[in-house]
Design an enzyme around this catalytic site. Structure first.
Site, PDB file in Angstrom:
ATOM      1  NE  ARG A   1       2.784  -0.184  -1.199  1.00  0.00           N
ATOM      2  CZ  ARG A   1       2.654  -1.501  -1.379  1.00  0.00           C
ATOM      3  NH1 ARG A   1       2.246  -1.970  -2.553  1.00  0.00           N
ATOM      4  NH2 ARG A   1       2.924  -2.343  -0.404  1.00  0.00           N
TER       5      ARG A   1
ATOM      6  CE  LYS B   1       1.797  -1.102   4.822  1.00  0.00           C
ATOM      7  NZ  LYS B   1       2.630  -2.027   4.014  1.00  0.00           N
TER       8      LYS B   1
END
Length: 657
Positions: free
Chosen positions: A183, A368
């Site tokens: 990430r 998200k």
């Protein structure tokens, strides 16, 4: 690095009911270390004991004592001893101690975690006779042996890369420990530093050691306090003012805010949070430029702190100017996933995908879910996105804390029903940023996410700047593996979600499944074959082998959560990287020839060379999907094949360096 909490695995830690300890695989030393907690002197007090316990596990050793610990170098780098530790830990907890011969037999015969029989570690293979061959173990690469527990784990690990893991050595340690997705947190670092991480991922993938994908996580719109002349100590009951006027630096109790619409977003009586709740205020009044607050939970306010209003989302655009620059960087760098922060509705997903199409990019978009608006529009967002992340930090700031577990389950099951990957993130091992061991609550948190059916769990600060990044990955990996084994043992494949959730059935909507008159559509047939291939593979206790150019069939198989691993071969490197996020899928790159049989044999030889399969083991081979390979569009097949001697001599096209 394998980090496993055990109870008296070797009998070296004293009575199991009284003494606990740790077995630690020491990185790049080929050794494991046994040490007790609270009774350290009981652990391997003599060289003889150390050698005796190592011999019990079938490994030669040269023992030495160090600070009350016993360090045992394993002969020939025999990392598979950790598999025995895990298996024996499982059965000692049930009061039955497996013999070493039986444990070794099960490994050589290709048994998987969760293969149990008569309260002992099963030596049963996938063959009807239960016999297997270990003649090919020497052909397995060192990495395959070292990472045996890592590849058997179906839940994937997402790791944030930062100063603690940005060097080549530290990054490769993390990758070898089981990282599936790297990430890039665009809230920190520069494009240059993130490009360096992308380069590390590419180098690792090219080495043949494994496959890792990259995920660019946007910063998103944030409301922050301004720069302060000095930190302010705030105590309960004190009065302060937040203003949109420039220049306020905390003097006189006035603090600036970087968002002009802050005034209109806030109402009298609202709860204002700092950094998700480490401090809180009650809004007592407001003017055209100022918001007056009273301290509820005090603390030290520093510069540029994140501000949330409980139960409300800021009216900022979901994609800021900075985000667009970062997204363009992601296209140029060739990242595989976007994690889009503070998604409010489905339209922003559609807009981003339209832009990606104009850039001829196939980057997947994960939403998200971290705001009050996002949960209101959850179903539409999940329909539009390619997957989701449960971002519990800001979600817990904008919603009441007690609602976070409910929404976590809701998001996970929503993605499960759609056949889309879902990541559970934030605070999973927060204590390991500073401490070498997790809290028991954190261990349970990982287990809950695994039981709910998450495709992946994520580490943030733990691997970005924490003191123990490899240990954090090892803990997460071990807990996930142990939880999966328990689910298999007591409940079977969790194909239908949790006990509380609706059944997990069709991915394709009813209007795309065909009619009674025309019969099943091609989409429906593919899904039917994914379901029945899973059922057949579970029945014969075999892993699945599938070939795909776009990744559709491996994703469908993952949706139905087979008991064993899904080995997905593709000739497209980007598809391979996309599949790293899917539960239970090990994606491998292979050149597809014109001959189906030659490609099947090459794939099985590759799996044998990597230590995934052994002679005599069977696999379920699936030929189905939207784009036919070596078949007509109207033909779908499921085969059961056995690893034969011809698969043992072929050299792997992806041999490890």
């Amino acid at each position: 690095l394998t980090f496993v909490q055990v109870v008296d695995v070797f009998g070296c830690l004293g009575p199991p009911s009284r003494v606990q300890g740790w077995i630690t695989m020491l990185p790049f030393t080929g050794a494991f270390q046994c040490s007790s907690l609270g009774a350290r002197s009981k652990c391997q007090s003599t060289t003889y004991q150390c050698q005796r316990h190592a011999s019990h596990h079938g490994v030669g050793c040269r023992a030495r004592k160090s600070r009350g610990d016993c360090v045992v170098p394993l002969a020939g780098g025999n990392y598979s001893v950790i598999e025995e530790i895990l298996a024996e830990q499982e059965f000692k907890s049930r009061g039955t101690y497996a013999t070493n011969d039986k444990a070794r037999s099960s490994r050589s015969s290709g048994a998987y975690p969760g293969d149990h029989a008569d309260s002992t570690y099963s030596s049963r293979s996938s063959t009807p006779s239960g016999s297997g061959s270990s003649t090919n173990s020497s052909r397995s690469s060192g990495r395959s042996r070292m990472l045996s527990s890592s590849w058997e784990r179906k839940t994937k690990l997402v790791c944030t890369i930062g100063p603690a893991t940005s060097s080549r050595e530290d990054f490769w340690k993390l990758a070898d420990a089981g990282m599936s997705v790297a990430r890039l947190n665009m809230s920190h670092g520069s494009h240059e530093s993130h490009q360096a991480v992308v380069d590390l991922v590419q180098a690792y993938n090219e080495s043949g050691r494994g496959c890792i994908s990259t995920m660019l996580d946007t910063k998103g719109p944030e409301v922050r306090s301004g720069d302060l002349a000095e930190p302010i100590i705030m105590e309960k009951g004190q009065k302060y003012t937040f203003t949109i006027k420039e220049g306020a630096n905390g003097k006189g109790g006035v603090v600036s805010v970087n968002y002009d619409d802050f005034i209109s977003d806030v109402s009298i009586g609202d709860e204002l949070l700092v950094d998700g709740g480490i401090m809180s205020f009650k809004v007592t009044g407001k003017t055209d430029a100022d918001v007056e607050v009273e301290v509820v939970d005090g603390g030290v306010l520093e510069s540029r702190r994140h501000l949330n209003v409980r139960g409300k989302s800021a009216t900022l655009p979901a994609i800021t100017d900075k985000d667009w620059l970062d997204l363009k960087f992601g296209v140029e760098a060739g990242v595989d996933y976007y994690a889009l922060s503070f998604v409010k509705d489905a339209q922003v997903i559609h807009d981003l995908k339209k832009w990606l199409s104009s850039q001829s990019s196939k980057i997947k978009v994960l939403a998200k879910i971290e705001s009050a608006d996002s949960v209101k529009n959850l179903e539409d967002i999940l329909d539009a996105a390619d997957g989701a992340m449960v971002a519990r930090g800001d979600l817990g700031a904008e919603l009441p804390l007690e609602e976070v577990p409910y929404w976590q389950s809701k998001i996970v099951q929503g993605c499960r029903r759609r056949g889309k990957p879902v990541i559970v993130a934030t605070n999973m091992l927060e204590s390991m940023i500073s401490n070498p061991a997790p809290t028991r609550a954190e261990v349970s948190d990982i287990a809950i996410a695994v039981r709910e059916g998450a495709d992946a769990v994520m580490l943030s600060g733990e691997t970005a700047y924490g003191k123990f990044p490899q240990k954090a990955v090892a803990v997460q990996s071990t807990v996930a593996l142990r939880t999966e084994a328990a689910m298999m043992r007591y409940q079977g494949a969790r194909r239908f979600g949790t006990d509380e959730a609706p059944p997990i059935t069709w991915v394709s909507p009813p209007n795309k499944r065909g009619t009674q008159q025309s019969g099943p559509s091609d989409v429906a047939l593919s899904e039917m074959f994914a379901y029945h291939a899973t059922t057949m593979a579970n029945t014969v206790r075999a892993p699945l082998l599938v070939f795909s150019r776009q990744g559709g069939m491996p994703a469908l198989l993952s949706h139905y959560r087979p008991d064993k691993t899904i080995f997905a071969f593709t000739d497209n490197p980007q598809v391979q990287r996309h599949l790293t996020l899917y539960h239970g899928v090990i994606p491998l790159l292979l050149t597809f020839t014109d001959s189906a049989e030659a490609t099947f044999d090459a794939a099985m030889s590759e799996l044998v060379a990597r230590g995934y399969l052994t002679q005599g083991q069977i696999v379920a081979l699936v030929q189905s999907g939207k784009r036919p390979i070596w078949r007509s569009a109207s033909t779908h097949t499921i085969q059961v094949r056995r690893v034969e001697s011809k698969h043992l001599g072929s050299q792997s096209s992806l041999e490890d360096d």
